[in-house]
Enzyme design. Sequence first.
Site, mmCIF file in Angstrom:
data_model
loop_
_atom_site.group_PDB
_atom_site.id
_atom_site.type_symbol
_atom_site.label_atom_id
_atom_site.label_comp_id
_atom_site.label_asym_id
_atom_site.label_seq_id
_atom_site.Cartn_x
_atom_site.Cartn_y
_atom_site.Cartn_z
ATOM 1 N NE ARG A 17 -1.238 2.524 2.745
ATOM 2 C CZ ARG A 17 -0.617 3.618 3.161
ATOM 3 N NH1 ARG A 17 -0.434 4.667 2.358
ATOM 4 N NH2 ARG A 17 -0.125 3.683 4.395
ATOM 5 C CG ASP A 18 3.378 4.364 2.813
ATOM 6 O OD1 ASP A 18 3.896 5.050 1.915
ATOM 7 O OD2 ASP A 18 3.118 4.816 3.936
ATOM 8 C CG HIS A 21 2.620 6.637 -1.978
ATOM 9 N ND1 HIS A 21 1.692 7.429 -2.632
ATOM 10 C CD2 HIS A 21 2.080 6.359 -0.764
ATOM 11 C CE1 HIS A 21 0.651 7.620 -1.842
ATOM 12 N NE2 HIS A 21 0.852 6.981 -0.708
ATOM 13 C CB SER A 171 2.048 11.444 6.818
ATOM 14 O OG SER A 171 0.963 10.929 7.534
ATOM 15 C CG HIS A 200 2.473 4.616 9.011
ATOM 16 N ND1 HIS A 200 2.237 3.529 8.192
ATOM 17 C CD2 HIS A 200 2.889 5.620 8.190
ATOM 18 C CE1 HIS A 200 2.494 3.867 6.938
ATOM 19 N NE2 HIS A 200 2.897 5.136 6.907
ATOM 20 C CG HIS A 202 6.824 7.840 6.012
ATOM 21 N ND1 HIS A 202 6.955 7.390 4.718
ATOM 22 C CD2 HIS A 202 5.523 7.641 6.338
ATOM 23 C CE1 HIS A 202 5.788 6.950 4.278
ATOM 24 N NE2 HIS A 202 4.902 7.084 5.247
ATOM 25 C CE1 TYR A 291 -0.074 12.070 3.882
ATOM 26 C CE2 TYR A 291 -0.281 12.228 1.490
ATOM 27 C CZ TYR A 291 -0.619 11.626 2.685
ATOM 28 O OH TYR A 291 -1.511 10.586 2.689
#
Length: 340
Positions: A17-18, A21, A171, A200, A202, A291
């Site tokens: 999913r992520d 990108h 995010s 979650h 990054h 983002y």
Amino acid sequence: MPFNPGKKLYISDVTLRDGSHAIRHQYSIQNVKDIARALDKARVDSIEVAHGDGLQGSSFNYGFGAHTDLEWIEAVAGEISHAQIATLLLPGIGTIHDLDNAYKAGARIVRVATHCTEADVSRQHIERARELGMDTVGFLMMSHMTTPENLAVEAKKMESYGATTIYVVDSGGALSMDDVRARFRALKAVLDPSTTTGMHAHHNLSLGVANSIVAVEEGCDRIDASLAGMGAGAGNAPLEVFIAAADRMGWDHGTDLYTLMDAADDIVRPLQDRPVRVDRETLALGYAGVYSSFLRHSEVAANKYGIKTVDILVELGKRRMVGGQEDMIVDVALDLLNKA
């Protein structure tokens, strides 16, 4: 809840999913099957599957996917026997109808995602997920953009709607370890003890793994990560790296490290048309608090108008743009061009 080193961590993979990108949502059905099979063999707890921007994210604004969400979900459902399928829904992009269809296709977990100050818009979707009997997660994106106390207020709203897990979602990859610690302490102070929490991360400031470890130390139950860090910006916390670190700390994660290492290098990394790493552009995301999925869109705009991607990203940060405002990237690029 105090840190319990003996508890089993819930490992939530987000490669499908992520990670979408990172390749502009172009996973083939075979890619999805290969990745899902490896993750299931490694015994992760869940595998999130959707367009990078969630159910029905495939669009002009966010980028068209190579396949539909349902095609990807059905492909994964045919390959796994241990992990559960998760999906992501952003109210306003995905609808209750889309949630119903994802459930029919095999999704049993949904993460209902809103901006960190807009939990109010998640109510209908969370309630519907509970009606379907899904594992229902509240997913508070861009968590660096509000205070720990305000984030806790929004988390409590999601809990009141029926979410049984609440996530701190970095995010922008902009949170420090102290920031993560403060947010989990604020959440734990207001949430019911039975409500679990997730992180979650990054990797834009290279803190994805460190922040995930701090979250666990603060009582976090679920950790998102992806193979080879496959995700928006500099990627997510790399799954195989987090598992190696957790293993060295003696934590119970229930997964096979070597299977994850092989999958990261042999299956996922070769798919990257742009390396998922900390570099000038992805570092700017974390530094400016932008983002992470704005990266590829900003690179396209920079190339089109002959300006620097970093300049676009820093300006987006100054304007406090949030997920869903991808259409503003071209506006910012044109403004910078006119000022040049």
